[in-house]
Design an enzyme around this catalytic site. Sequence first.
Site, PDB file in Angstrom:
ATOM      1  CB  CYS A   1      49.783  50.690  74.658  1.00 18.47           C
ATOM      2  SG  CYS A   1      50.751  49.530  75.619  1.00 18.47           S
TER       3      CYS A   1
ATOM      4  CD  GLU B   1      54.679  50.627  75.644  1.00 15.95           C
ATOM      5  OE1 GLU B   1      55.069  50.771  76.811  1.00 15.95           O
ATOM      6  OE2 GLU B   1      53.495  50.393  75.342  1.00 15.95           O
TER       7      GLU B   1
ATOM      8  CG  HIS C   1      45.783  48.896  74.675  1.00 22.07           C
ATOM      9  ND1 HIS C   1      46.740  48.261  73.921  1.00 22.07           N
ATOM     10  CD2 HIS C   1      46.256  48.900  75.951  1.00 22.07           C
ATOM     11  CE1 HIS C   1      47.750  47.929  74.704  1.00 22.07           C
ATOM     12  NE2 HIS C   1      47.489  48.298  75.944  1.00 22.07           N
TER      13      HIS C   1
ATOM     14  CE  LYS D   1      40.021  42.036  84.043  1.00 21.39           C
ATOM     15  NZ  LYS D   1      39.354  41.537  85.232  1.00 21.39           N
TER      16      LYS D   1
ATOM     17  CG  ASP E   1      43.856  25.778  86.345  1.00 23.35           C
ATOM     18  OD1 ASP E   1      43.002  25.346  87.139  1.00 23.35           O
ATOM     19  OD2 ASP E   1      43.738  25.671  85.104  1.00 23.35           O
TER      20      ASP E   1
HETATM   21  N1  COA Z   1      40.580  29.616  85.619  1.00 27.15           N
HETATM   22  C1  COA Z   1      39.971  30.727  85.120  1.00 27.15           C
HETATM   23  N2  COA Z   1      40.264  31.997  85.530  1.00 27.15           N
HETATM   24  C2  COA Z   1      41.218  32.146  86.464  1.00 27.15           C
HETATM   25  C3  COA Z   1      41.895  31.040  87.029  1.00 27.15           C
HETATM   26  C4  COA Z   1      41.536  29.738  86.571  1.00 27.15           C
HETATM   27  N3  COA Z   1      42.135  28.634  87.036  1.00 27.15           N
HETATM   28  N4  COA Z   1      42.772  31.513  87.918  1.00 27.15           N
HETATM   29  C5  COA Z   1      42.668  32.857  87.932  1.00 27.15           C
HETATM   30  N5  COA Z   1      41.726  33.250  87.042  1.00 27.15           N
HETATM   31  C6  COA Z   1      41.310  34.610  86.703  1.00 27.15           C
HETATM   32  C7  COA Z   1      41.202  35.536  87.871  1.00 27.15           C
HETATM   33  O1  COA Z   1      39.943  35.384  88.523  1.00 27.15           O
HETATM   34  C8  COA Z   1      41.353  36.887  87.181  1.00 27.15           C
HETATM   35  O2  COA Z   1      40.147  37.232  86.520  1.00 27.15           O
HETATM   36  P1  COA Z   1      39.437  38.663  86.810  1.00 27.15           P
HETATM   37  O3  COA Z   1      40.476  39.705  86.498  1.00 27.15           O
HETATM   38  O4  COA Z   1      38.312  38.676  85.852  1.00 27.15           O
HETATM   39  O5  COA Z   1      39.077  38.656  88.250  1.00 27.15           O
HETATM   40  C9  COA Z   1      42.362  36.593  86.082  1.00 27.15           C
HETATM   41  O6  COA Z   1      42.373  35.156  85.924  1.00 27.15           O
HETATM   42  C10 COA Z   1      43.782  37.043  86.392  1.00 27.15           C
HETATM   43  O7  COA Z   1      44.083  36.602  87.687  1.00 27.15           O
HETATM   44  P2  COA Z   1      44.965  37.485  88.675  1.00 27.15           P
HETATM   45  O8  COA Z   1      45.051  36.785  89.964  1.00 27.15           O
HETATM   46  O9  COA Z   1      44.503  38.910  88.676  1.00 27.15           O
HETATM   47  O10 COA Z   1      46.375  37.351  87.907  1.00 27.15           O
HETATM   48  P3  COA Z   1      47.752  38.069  88.111  1.00 27.15           P
HETATM   49  O11 COA Z   1      47.953  38.556  89.491  1.00 27.15           O
HETATM   50  O12 COA Z   1      48.752  37.102  87.554  1.00 27.15           O
HETATM   51  O13 COA Z   1      47.678  39.357  87.171  1.00 27.15           O
HETATM   52  C11 COA Z   1      47.621  40.623  85.149  1.00 27.15           C
HETATM   53  C12 COA Z   1      47.165  39.342  85.861  1.00 27.15           C
HETATM   54  C13 COA Z   1      46.968  40.680  83.804  1.00 27.15           C
HETATM   55  C14 COA Z   1      47.199  41.853  85.973  1.00 27.15           C
HETATM   56  C15 COA Z   1      49.166  40.538  84.999  1.00 27.15           C
HETATM   57  O14 COA Z   1      49.484  39.542  84.080  1.00 27.15           O
HETATM   58  C16 COA Z   1      49.782  41.856  84.507  1.00 27.15           C
HETATM   59  O15 COA Z   1      50.101  42.730  85.301  1.00 27.15           O
HETATM   60  N6  COA Z   1      49.974  41.981  83.185  1.00 27.15           N
HETATM   61  C17 COA Z   1      50.459  43.221  82.581  1.00 27.15           C
HETATM   62  C18 COA Z   1      49.275  44.111  82.267  1.00 27.15           C
HETATM   63  C19 COA Z   1      49.743  45.317  81.536  1.00 27.15           C
HETATM   64  O16 COA Z   1      50.568  45.217  80.648  1.00 27.15           O
HETATM   65  N7  COA Z   1      49.215  46.493  81.863  1.00 27.15           N
HETATM   66  C20 COA Z   1      49.704  47.711  81.260  1.00 27.15           C
HETATM   67  C21 COA Z   1      49.052  48.030  79.985  1.00 27.15           C
HETATM   68  S1  COA Z   1      47.336  48.333  80.084  1.00 27.15           S
END
Ligand code: COA
Length: 389
Positions: free
Chosen positions: A113, A81, A235, A244, A31
């Site tokens: 980062c 990195e 960042h 957050k 979605d």
């Molecule tokens: N509409 C609106 N929001 C939605 C949604 C929809 N249809 N479906 C899911 N969401 C929201 C979730 O509620 C969640 O929000 P929250 O975190 O505020 O609770 C958010 O979207 C992400 O959903 P989630 O299920 O946690 O997604 P994911 O398992 O795909 O993981 C990340 C998301 C960001 C953790 C993932 O992309 C990731 O690991 N990215 C890399 C991050 C990174 O680089 N970290 C290292 C450097 S800091």
Amino acid sequence: MSISIGIHDLSIATAEFVLPHTALAAYNGTDIGKYHVGIGQESMSVPAADEDIVTMGAAAAAPIIARHGKDRIRTVVFATESSIDQAKAAGVYVHSLLGLQSATRVVELKQACYGATAALQFAIGLVQRDPAQQVLVIASDVSKYELDSPGEATQGAAAVAMLVSVDPALVRIEDPSGLFTADVMDFWRPNYRDAALVDGQESIGAYLQAAEGTWKDYTEQGGRSLEEFAAFCYHQPFTKMAYKAHRHLLNYCGYDTDKDVIARDLGQTTAYNTVIGNSYTASVYLGLAALLDQADDLSGRPVAFLSYGSGSVAEFFAGTVVAGYREHLRTEENQEAISRRTPVDYAGYRALHEFKFPADGGDHATPEQTTGPFRLAGISGHKRLYQRR
Ligand code: COA
């Protein structure tokens, strides 16, 4: 009286192509609300086959050299990195592409980062020792996760170049800094892998813990109070992370977490990251560029920075925006770097993601794809060959 040192000029560059998240969502059935709202990302920059951290870094730095010359630059610090070589610093290629003087020290810095903030602080130390010198800091990264993994939606690529000098025209960097290090495995990339490994939820928790830790140290070191800041540059591995982190910091300090207040405090810092994606070391300074390019006059106002690098190291510090800074911005060029990208479809992005040079030491030319000022023409005998257009 202590001298004023900070960011004298700042310029950004990004990649040739852009993949809208709508294309990724259409491919994997997600979605689109999850991308646009849930993680706060609209699109991500995708490097052409003949682009890398060197071509982006040189493209970001070239306008700075054109404006200020090279005579005072005796140090180039390249933070990344997504390094292209285990021994040679990427900055040496940039030094050559830009024709910088041979009497220069060039080094590469790494800590996920966070690296560009270390580079900025080291640069300040060098300028403090000899105020006649300027330091060119370049943060350049290609953020790459496995195809079909949760991290795929948080890729991107960009470079930010900053000229650090005495009497800066943009932002004066202040003492003290709040520091924090913790040995965590939230994100890492072993030498044998192209794509990073990430535990997304762990990385969110580690980031929040680091935000708390740096703030605690910042206040213990005699830093400003939270309400003094006009804006907060975080960042941004994905822009929702800044929200957050700020909510967490406000809570930790005992403040209400009103949605409008949070949007006011950092909304303008996310404009470039939301369309570029994660740019690792460059991300927090892309946040600064977006803020300075869009905000009402910030002259004399303190801005907060929270630089986080997984693994993890973080730093909270402040900078005061210098009166008259708006005359020195590169707003049009920065926006052009983003708007000039060519949209790529999902199949095209996937092919670029999988593109890899053979490791046989032969002669391999790259397809001519980038329209940027510098390109990686190929490799020969394991040597990367760069061209200036
Ligand atoms: N509409 C609106 N929001 C939605 C949604 C929809 N249809 N479906 C899911 N969401 C929201 C979730 O509620 C969640 O929000 P929250 O975190 O505020 O609770 C958010 O979207 C992400 O959903 P989630 O299920 O946690 O997604 P994911 O398992 O795909 O993981 C990340 C998301 C960001 C953790 C993932 O992309 C990731 O690991 N990215 C890399 C991050 C990174 O680089 N970290 C290292 C450097 S800091």
